[in-house]
Design a protein around this motif. Structure first.
Motif, PDB file in Angstrom:
ATOM      1  N   LYS A   1      -0.328   7.835   9.570  1.00  0.00           N
ATOM      2  CA  LYS A   1      -1.040   8.400  10.683  1.00  0.00           C
ATOM      3  C   LYS A   1       0.025   8.908  11.738  1.00  0.00           C
ATOM      4  CE  LYS A   1      -0.955   3.960  13.000  1.00  0.00           C
ATOM      5  NZ  LYS A   1      -2.001   2.579  13.420  1.00  0.00           N
ATOM      6  N   ASN A   2       1.033   8.490  11.756  1.00  0.00           N
ATOM      7  CA  ASN A   2       2.306   9.003  12.735  1.00  0.00           C
ATOM      8  C   ASN A   2       2.586  10.497  12.467  1.00  0.00           C
ATOM      9  OD1 ASN A   2       1.985   6.796  14.472  1.00  0.00           O
ATOM     10  ND2 ASN A   2       3.349   5.639  13.013  1.00  0.00           N
ATOM     11  N   SER A   3       2.676  10.822  11.219  1.00  0.00           N
ATOM     12  CA  SER A   3       3.261  12.007  10.734  1.00  0.00           C
ATOM     13  C   SER A   3       2.092  13.079  10.241  1.00  0.00           C
ATOM     14  CB  SER A   3       4.418  11.818   9.546  1.00  0.00           C
ATOM     15  OG  SER A   3       3.798  11.037   8.458  1.00  0.00           O
ATOM     16  N   LYS A   4       0.853  12.597  10.274  1.00  0.00           N
ATOM     17  CA  LYS A   4      -0.152  13.537   9.545  1.00  0.00           C
ATOM     18  C   LYS A   4      -0.536  14.450  10.734  1.00  0.00           C
ATOM     19  CE  LYS A   4      -5.007  13.051   7.871  1.00  0.00           C
ATOM     20  NZ  LYS A   4      -5.924  12.173   7.787  1.00  0.00           N
TER      21      LYS A   4
ATOM     22  N   LYS B   1       0.902  -1.017   0.096  1.00  0.00           N
ATOM     23  CA  LYS B   1      -0.155  -0.056  -0.027  1.00  0.00           C
ATOM     24  C   LYS B   1       0.840   1.086  -0.180  1.00  0.00           C
ATOM     25  CE  LYS B   1      -3.899  -2.095   0.326  1.00  0.00           C
ATOM     26  NZ  LYS B   1      -5.091  -1.845  -0.807  1.00  0.00           N
ATOM     27  N   ALA B   2       0.451   2.233  -0.388  1.00  0.00           N
ATOM     28  CA  ALA B   2       0.980   3.659  -0.496  1.00  0.00           C
ATOM     29  C   ALA B   2       1.316   4.307   0.763  1.00  0.00           C
ATOM     30  CB  ALA B   2       0.569   4.520  -1.411  1.00  0.00           C
ATOM     31  N   GLN B   3       0.293   4.085   1.570  1.00  0.00           N
ATOM     32  CA  GLN B   3       0.203   4.776   3.008  1.00  0.00           C
ATOM     33  C   GLN B   3      -0.040   3.836   4.074  1.00  0.00           C
ATOM     34  OE1 GLN B   3      -0.548   8.362   3.481  1.00  0.00           O
ATOM     35  NE2 GLN B   3      -0.373   9.072   1.236  1.00  0.00           N
ATOM     36  N   ASP B   4       0.812   4.228   5.215  1.00  0.00           N
ATOM     37  CA  ASP B   4       0.697   3.356   6.348  1.00  0.00           C
ATOM     38  C   ASP B   4      -0.831   3.226   7.004  1.00  0.00           C
ATOM     39  OD1 ASP B   4       3.899   3.803   7.950  1.00  0.00           O
ATOM     40  OD2 ASP B   4       3.308   2.812   6.333  1.00  0.00           O
TER      41      ASP B   4
ATOM     42  N   TYR C   1      -2.277  23.747  11.598  1.00  0.00           N
ATOM     43  CA  TYR C   1      -2.066  22.338  11.861  1.00  0.00           C
ATOM     44  C   TYR C   1      -0.916  21.934  13.022  1.00  0.00           C
ATOM     45  CZ  TYR C   1      -4.583  21.705   7.392  1.00  0.00           C
ATOM     46  OH  TYR C   1      -5.567  21.529   6.494  1.00  0.00           O
ATOM     47  N   GLU C   2      -1.203  20.989  13.721  1.00  0.00           N
ATOM     48  CA  GLU C   2      -0.511  20.558  15.047  1.00  0.00           C
ATOM     49  C   GLU C   2      -0.135  19.129  14.721  1.00  0.00           C
ATOM     50  OE1 GLU C   2      -2.646  22.316  18.062  1.00  0.00           O
ATOM     51  OE2 GLU C   2      -4.065  20.511  18.107  1.00  0.00           O
ATOM     52  N   LEU C   3       0.972  18.789  15.630  1.00  0.00           N
ATOM     53  CA  LEU C   3       1.420  17.611  15.802  1.00  0.00           C
ATOM     54  C   LEU C   3       2.325  17.380  16.709  1.00  0.00           C
ATOM     55  CD1 LEU C   3       1.697  14.580  14.399  1.00  0.00           C
ATOM     56  CD2 LEU C   3       3.643  15.207  13.233  1.00  0.00           C
ATOM     57  N   LYS C   4       2.088  16.480  17.678  1.00  0.00           N
ATOM     58  CA  LYS C   4       3.195  16.017  18.860  1.00  0.00           C
ATOM     59  C   LYS C   4       3.819  14.757  18.566  1.00  0.00           C
ATOM     60  CE  LYS C   4       1.785  17.094  22.805  1.00  0.00           C
ATOM     61  NZ  LYS C   4       1.239  17.085  24.197  1.00  0.00           N
TER      62      LYS C   4
ATOM     63  N   THR D   1      10.536  10.914  10.781  1.00  0.00           N
ATOM     64  CA  THR D   1       9.174  10.086  10.613  1.00  0.00           C
ATOM     65  C   THR D   1       9.310   9.215   9.739  1.00  0.00           C
ATOM     66  OG1 THR D   1       8.316  12.008   8.956  1.00  0.00           O
ATOM     67  CG2 THR D   1       7.653  12.003  11.349  1.00  0.00           C
ATOM     68  N   ASP D   2      10.829   8.645   9.309  1.00  0.00           N
ATOM     69  CA  ASP D   2      10.959   7.529   8.537  1.00  0.00           C
ATOM     70  C   ASP D   2      10.724   8.093   6.938  1.00  0.00           C
ATOM     71  OD1 ASP D   2      11.909   5.999  10.222  1.00  0.00           O
ATOM     72  OD2 ASP D   2      10.091   4.905  10.705  1.00  0.00           O
TER      73      ASP D   2
END
Length: 432
Positions: A351-354, A17-20, A364-367, A345-346
């Motif tokens: 979903k981990n880098s979104k 698949k293209a995305q995790d 937009y935010e991310l932790k 983020t490899d």
């Protein structure tokens, strides 16, 4: 029959698949850089002489690869590794494991150390390979995966690497795009392959060339063909496929110290549970900003701890920090989702880098939970219809940006059933 037997040996099914986010089962092997357990952090693989080097070694040389990772459970486990040979496109090849490995087919990870003076307890594991009792006999793409307690279905992590056999020479150049509309934004990559005494019957069919900017594979070129066949050389030029966005220098932040606010870090604090947190300085949209050169790691990171007293072992002395990223953006983007990519983020959009849009903060935010060190990263926009990440939306796009380009030349000889890696070249756009 060979590939079916390989699957029965592994006891693992292939999912491509293209995305995790499309992966529904973390017990299925991905032929990619992937972490299958939430307790596993800071996975790195590189040529053992320097942690910033790519994961590639020369066949039949003394070079070794170094694989390391942290287990946040902080206990002692029995981890082992084994290998899968892959084609140029990272699908498993038809080779039996005995055809690309000599000696043992698995290695136990016996080197580990517990964290020292850190709030987050963890165990650091590492291993070097190949070893005297395990050698690679074929060049090409490889996947190493870690499993637990002798059970190859109990997957822990997987990482890509390459083994090359230097049969060809690659001579690349970089220049502004010849397209008038793109000349200030894109880098045109031209190159010539010299096979020397190596026999290539039909370079249009038998050769596969992959070009990756900063070893980033979401926008890698894989379908380029020769434009001219000379006297014992193959030229590739004026091909639109090898026109790359110049992009911009990577964003960065310095978390080597947790006592002092350092470069691009706004605040460092501990929460009620005594966990470390870091808030970065407000980001800005660089799309219309002029290009400014500065030295970066081209998306990489280095684990460091400048606060440790006495003899420092960053493998075990560097602590973990919750890092808050925030990208101001007036309204949610309708064309896709923003992702934070880089080695941290490899280089994956999953979903981990979104990033998620916060309507109260207008952005937009991310932790991310990261180990102390110096990090590079960038923001890209992507949608479900396109696996590429578009860095031009907020990062800007300049033809004179400094980038590393990685060239991989694969050849499938007549009568064989795998892609040999017969050429490799790392080329910097500024270092002629």
């Amino acid at each position: 029959m060979r590939i079916l037997l390989l699957f029965s040996i592994l006891g693992i099914c292939l999912t491509l698949k293209a995305q995790d986010d499309d992966y529904v089962n973390d017990k299925v092997l991905k032929y990619d850089d992937y972490v299958y357990r939430p307790n596993i952090k800071t996975v790195q693989i590189y040529e053992s002489n320097w942690e910033g080097s790519p994961a590639i070694i020369n066949l039949n040389s003394s070079e070794q690869l170094y694989l390391e990772f942290d287990d946040l459970d902080g206990d002692q486990k029995q981890y082992s590794i084994t290998f899968v040979h892959c084609n140029y496109d990272w699908t498993p090849s038809d080779l039996m494991i005995s055809e690309y490995l000599s000696g043992f087919f698995d290695l136990n990870i016996i080197n580990f150390n517990f964290s020292v003076n850190t709030i987050q307890k963890f165990t650091h594991y590492n291993i070097k390979f190949p070893q005297q009792n395990l050698q690679f006999t074929k060049s090409g793409n490889y996947l190493v995966y870690v499993y637990k307690d002798g059970d190859k279905k109990d997957l822990v992590l997987s990482r890509r690497f390459m083994v090359y056999d230097a049969q060809t020479t690659i001579a690349p150049t970089v220049r502004q795009s010849a397209n008038r509309d793109e000349q200030f934004n894109k880098q045109q990559i031209d190159f010539t392959i010299y096979p020397g005494n190596y026999n290539v019957t039909n370079p249009f069919v038998d050769l596969k060339v992959v070009i990756a900017q900063n070893n980033r594979f979401d926008n890698a070129v894989t379908s380029i063909k020769p434009t001219f066949l000379g006297n014992n050389n193959f030229s590739y030029s004026l091909d639109a496929a090898s026109n790359f966005n110049g992009g911009n220098e990577f964003r960065h932040f310095d978390l080597r110290s947790l006592r002092f606010v350092t470069e691009n870090v706004k605040e460092i604090y501990r929460d009620q549970e005594f966990k470390n947190h870091a808030t970065l300085n407000p980001e800005r949209n660089r799309k219309v900003s002029p290009y400014v050169f500065y030295n970066d790691l081209n998306g990489g990171f280095l684990i460091r701890n400048s606060n440790a007293m006495g003899s420092v072992n960053t493998d075990t002395d560097a602590d973990y920090v919750y890092v808050d990223f925030f990208l101001p953006y007036q309204t949610p983007e309708a064309k896709g989702n923003f992702y934070l990519i880089g080695k941290l983020t490899d280089w994956r959009m999953n979903k981990n880098s979104k990033m998620t849009y916060n309507t109260e903060r207008y952005g937009y935010e991310l932790k991310l939970y990261l180990k102390q060190g110096y990090y590079n990263y960038m923001y890209v926009l992507s949608n479900d219809a396109n696996s590429n990440g578009d860095e031009t939306v907020v990062e800007g796009n300049h033809w004179d940006t400094e980038n590393d380009y990685y060239f991989y030349v694969y050849h499938r000889k007549i009568g064989t059933y795998y892609d040999a890696l017969i050429g490799y070249k790392k080329f910097n756009s500024l270092k002629k």
